[in-house]
Design an enzyme around this catalytic site. Structure first.
Site, PDB file in Angstrom:
ATOM      1  CB  SER A   1      -6.961   3.495  11.610  1.00  0.00           C
ATOM      2  OG  SER A   1      -6.873   4.875  11.379  1.00  0.00           O
TER       3      SER A   1
ATOM      4  CG  ASP B   1      -1.035   4.790   6.419  1.00  0.00           C
ATOM      5  OD1 ASP B   1      -1.804   5.780   6.248  1.00  0.00           O
ATOM      6  OD2 ASP B   1      -1.213   3.941   7.314  1.00  0.00           O
TER       7      ASP B   1
ATOM      8  CG  HIS C   1      -4.782   4.390   6.912  1.00  0.00           C
ATOM      9  ND1 HIS C   1      -3.851   4.440   7.943  1.00  0.00           N
ATOM     10  CD2 HIS C   1      -5.999   4.475   7.500  1.00  0.00           C
ATOM     11  CE1 HIS C   1      -4.485   4.544   9.103  1.00  0.00           C
ATOM     12  NE2 HIS C   1      -5.787   4.565   8.873  1.00  0.00           N
TER      13      HIS C   1
END
Lengths: 475, 467
Positions: A252, A344, A379
């Site tokens: 991330s 995601d 994600h």
């Protein structure tokens, strides 16, 4: 074949005959276990159940329905679940399908912050195909299983020198070891789960808090590049680290950082880099604060869906054409692995990956690139066998606002992605950090290791394919 | 300085062992060392190989798979295992491997070509552990505290070397834990109804099938086998009957009688987490006599019996603990053991049926449940063969041969215990007034195979008769 009426047989006459065994009873978090139920009547219906009391005090459970074969056995690795929190043949389904028991607050996330103690899971077997009320009845049998982040002999060393807030995990043995800097995302904190596991696999790993370190908490100022460079130097100069073999792994926002340092740093020289659910879109060589502000500037692109969940993937879209706003990956000199969830909802990782591939092909260094792209994965692609959560409570660093962030992913596909990606990540890291074939040959070498087709640098892993591959090879 | 490793390769085929003796003499330093062209990998490549194992935390009876990778192809390496016993003694073992063309070795696939064991045996480093040179003599490895694991460090070294080599050639290492107790197993001290014991309960509410666990005249309270049974789903009570401070009377004599063992059996029967009609008894050495004696008492109905290398009689009458006068036998006397002029103690005469007072022999014909007798054919301390023959004959005579299972292991000694732990061929029996040793017997590789096979068969036997 199920004999009618058999499933109504009570076990009263011989209450101690059902045997449940789970092996290993003390495993690493990323290790598979085998669950065997034995000595039931043939065709007997059972529910296998998992219960975990999380570190933050919530109960999570999973369960699956099985029918014993004609020898009175259920083998979770081979037999199909007929229903429950997962179905089909899923050796580890009882862990990745764990969900908060009814009655808990919604949008919980399971995270182990103390990696020095194991996660404890109680696996039980109940009579019949049940879906609720497990704690109110006596199981036929039960065992306790420990899941560890740290292998015995792994040393946990808090690092506070040079103003760093970090923890170094050193593998067992004399060393020196190749090493890695481990960066997490926009929620901040010092997250040790992945670094401790990597050290259990022979890589010295430094979990680095770069968003909420002591120094930021005290001064209110975000860290500069020097903070990361200091972390790199601490590793490089450590007597048990091979200074010439240091990698960086980010997820991330941590991956956003990873791109930056992999390409632009004069100090940080990486043997390889990994981005999980990341994006190369950012003001180039910006400071942490500048990159953060860039995201916030685009906050207007935030979407809220019908369930009031926050979707942030558009903050880094569209992929800019202006080279000042994307890391020039054409300049990369070390192997790069991208792990991408195609569902995601938090970062536009698939779009970023596509653009990275194009940039590297134009620059002529795409032989350094490996992309693992997973349909229906979200994600939060983390080490395997921890539960998938599609949306959870989240507070970004710097904001006081609590939202429910939508991460995306469908449970089964996401869990397969975690397992497959972790296995390949370990191969990638080992080949680049332990192996002697570096640089240009790394990709073809990796392809053999991954069992990929020749000429493929991008692998789109369908859920059935990754299941097959995961079955074939062991971690 | 020579260290002789007498290693016997044995192949266990259908419980019949074929012995191929192989003796390897390894000089302390030079002759069998083969470094890779004299070049050290670390300095030339700046690398270290990778050593991995799974599972790194295992129960004692679970196998561990150890692998090495990122090594040069076709090169000599040594794996060395080291651990400290609870008394602080160093135990070690080692094995020599040659990596394959891909620079790896796997203990589940590759042969050890020298060291503490030969051939392919992933657990050889564990059962092959021996006291390091210079440690005290006559040591036996026994875990007293079962709530903590043995910590065994596995080192990877360059070349074919012995553990005594220079420590700096260690390339990689890992740490493994070997546990007697699975997570969730509960350990409960029992000091009630006059009993001295430890009860192990599996996790969960039960009820569970159970075992009563009896050891030999070494005395004390031996917990590790019970802890393992509980880790496999059986409630198990380890019982002390001699040589324990919490037992009545002088510690050098046996002051408990038949009613003591019956009380222990009843404790299990009455326990709310035990299936009262699913209780077995296991006895080792003198514990065999106690097992058979208890099983033939009125009102005691075990579901199965397991006997390991022990006698059918005790050589003398024993008193009930609650009768007047403690006419217990003084077990430190020479009445039940003999000693040769080298200080070797043996119980062969005491345990031989032909030397037993008839009244002291158990009425084997009254055994009413399946009985398994495990015999080490190289038992140098007890007359196991004569006893098992007598049991078999007695049961045949009364038409009960269908109850009887006999496992006999060539090359195995007296101390047949849970697997993957080292055999002790000889251990210290007494220090004062003079040092005496017991010769237990057992050739290490064959004994190890016997422990692994018999343990599996013990668990299968328990499965069959207790579930």
């Amino acid at each position: 074949m199920i004999i009618s009426g058999v499933h109504s047989i009570r076990m009263q006459k011989n209450p101690c005959c059902v045997k449940l065994s789970v092996q290993p009873s003390r495993g690493l978090v990323d290790e598979k276990f085998s669950i065997l139920v034995q000595n039931t009547p043939p065709g007997f219906q059972v529910t296998v159940h998992a219960l975990h009391h999380s570190e933050d005090g919530h109960d999570w459970e999973a369960f699956a329905h099985y029918t014993a074969n004609n020898t009175g056995t259920v083998n979770v690795s081979e037999d199909p679940s007929l229903g429950g929190t997962y179905s089909g043949v899923e050796q580890m389904g009882l862990l990745w399908s764990l969900r908060p028991v009814p009655g808990n607050k919604p949008w919980l996330r399971m995270r182990k912050m103390n990696v020095q103690t194991p996660m404890e899971v109680t696996i039980s077997v109940y009579q019949g195909h049940q879906t609720e009320g497990f704690t109110d009845q006596a199981p036929l049998a039960g065992v306790v299983v420990e899941r560890w982040y740290m292998a015995p002999g792994v040393r946990r060393v808090p690092i506070t020198e040079e103003g760093l807030t970090a923890t170094l995990f050193l593998p067992s043995g004399p060393g020196p070891f190749p090493a890695l800097i481990d960066l997490w995302g926009g929620g901040g904190q010092l997250v040790e789960s992945r670094a401790s596991l990597l050290a259990s696999h022979g890589i010295a790993a430094l979990a680095l808090d770069y968003l909420t370190p002591k120094i930021t908490v005290e001064t209110g100022k975000m860290v500069e590049n020097e903070y990361f460079e200091k972390a790199y130097k601490v590793l490089e100069q450590h007597p048990q680290v091979l200074g010439s073999r240091i990698a960086m792994l980010g997820i991330s926002f941590g991956a956003v950082m990873t791109f930056k340092f992999a390409v632009y740093s004069e100090v940080i020289k990486l043997s390889c880099a990994v981005s999980v659910s990341g994006s190369h879109v950012q003001p180039i060589d910006g400071s942490v604060k500048q990159i953060f502000d860039y995201l916030i500037k685009n906050a207007g692109n935030t979407r809220i869906n019908e369930e009031n969940q926050t979707i942030w993937r558009d903050l880094l879209l569209p992929i800019p054409t202006d080279p000042a706003f994307k890391v020039d990956v054409g300049r990369l000199k070390c192997p790069l692995m991208l792990v991408v969830g195609e569902d995601d909802q938090n970062f536009p990782a698939p779009e970023s990956a596509k653009d990275i591939k194009e940039m590297m092909e134009r620059a002529g260094n795409s032989h350094l690139l490996t992309v693992l792209s997973y349909p229906n994965a979200g994600h939060l692609i983390e080490p395997p066998y921890t539960p998938h959560v599609r949306a959870t409570n989240f507070v970004t660093v710097g904001s006081r606002q609590k939202v429910v962030a939508l991460w995306g992913g469908e449970m089964v596909a996401h869990s397969r992605a975690q397992e497959d990606a972790w296995r390949k990540l370990l191969v990638f890291l080992r080949e680049n950090l332990y192996g002697t074939n570096l640089g240009a040959t790394s990709l073809s070498h990796l392809q053999r290791k991954f069992h990929l087709c020749d000429g493929c640098s991008v692998q789109t892993v369908s859920s059935t394919e990754s299941k097959l591959q995961t079955r074939k090879s062991s971690l | 300085m020579f260290r002789v490793h007498a290693v016997v390769i044995s192949v266990l085929q259908n419980a019949v062992l074929r012995m191929v003796p192989c003796v390897r003499i390894s000089k302390n330093l030079a002759c069998c060392r083969r470094a890779v062209g004299g070049v050290r990998w670390k300095s030339s490549h700046g690398l270290a190989p990778l050593l991995t194992a799974s599972p790194v935390r295992a129960l004692i009876d679970e196998k561990i798979s150890i692998k090495g990778s990122f090594l040069p192809p076709h090169c000599a390496v040594t794996l060395c295992a080291r651990m400290h016993s609870e008394d602080g003694d160093l135990w070690e073992s080692f094995a020599h491997f040659n990596t394959k063309a891909d620079g790896t070795f796997h203990l589940t696939r590759d042969d050890s070509v020298g060291g503490s064991y030969l051939g392919c045996d992933p657990m050889g480093l564990f059962w092959g552990l021996q006291p390091a040179p210079g440690e005290r003599e006559g040591l036996r490895l026994r875990k007293k505290s079962v709530e903590t694991p043995y910590v065994v460090r596995i080192s990877l070294m360059e070349g074919h070397v012995s553990p005594r080599e220079d420590q700096s050639t260690e390339l990689a290492a890992l740490t493994t834990e070997r546990w007697y107790m699975a997570p969730g197993v509960r350990r409960i001290e029992i000091r009630q109804n006059g009993l001295v014991g430890t009860l192990f309960l599996p996790p969960g509410r039960g009820p569970f099938p159970a075992m009563l666990d009896l050891w030999g005249i070494g005395g004390g309270l031996v917990e590790y086998r019970s802890a393992l049974f509980a880790s496999r789903g059986y409630a198990s009570l380890s019982l002390a009957y001699f040589g324990h401070k919490d037992l009545p009377g002088p510690q050098n004599q046996m002051n408990v009688g038949d009613s003591y063992f019956k009380t222990a059996f009843q404790l299990l029967q009455d326990h709310h987490q035990v299936c009262a009609n699913r209780i077995g008894i296991i006895g080792t050495s003198f514990g065999v006599y106690l097992t058979l004696q208890l099983a033939t008492q009125t009102g005691v109905k075990p579901s199965c019996l397991i006997c390991i290398n022990g006698p059918v009689g005790n050589g003398f009458r024993h008193q009930e603990a609650d009768s007047d006068g403690m006419d217990g036998r003084v077990l430190s006397s020479v009445k039940y053991w003999t000693c040769d002029d080298q200080g070797n103690v043996s119980f062969k005469i005491f345990s031989s049926p032909e030397n037993m007072i008839p009244e002291s022999k158990v009425k084997v014909e009254d055994v009413a449940c399946p009985l398994m007798y495990i015999e080490g054919m190289d038992d140098l301390s007890f007359s196991s063969k004569e006893n098992v023959d007598l049991i078999k004959e007695t049961l045949d005579t009364v038409g009960k041969s269908h109850l009887f299972t006999h496992l006999s292991y060539p090359g195995a000694g007296h101390l047949i215990e849970p697997p993957y732990a080292p055999n002790t061929r000889m251990s210290l029996w007494r220090v004062k007034p003079n040092k005496l040793f017991v010769q237990w017997g057992g050739h290490h590789a064959q004994h190890a195979a016997a422990q692994a096979d018999s343990w599996k068969k013990i668990l299968d036997f328990m499965e069959k008769h207790l579930r």
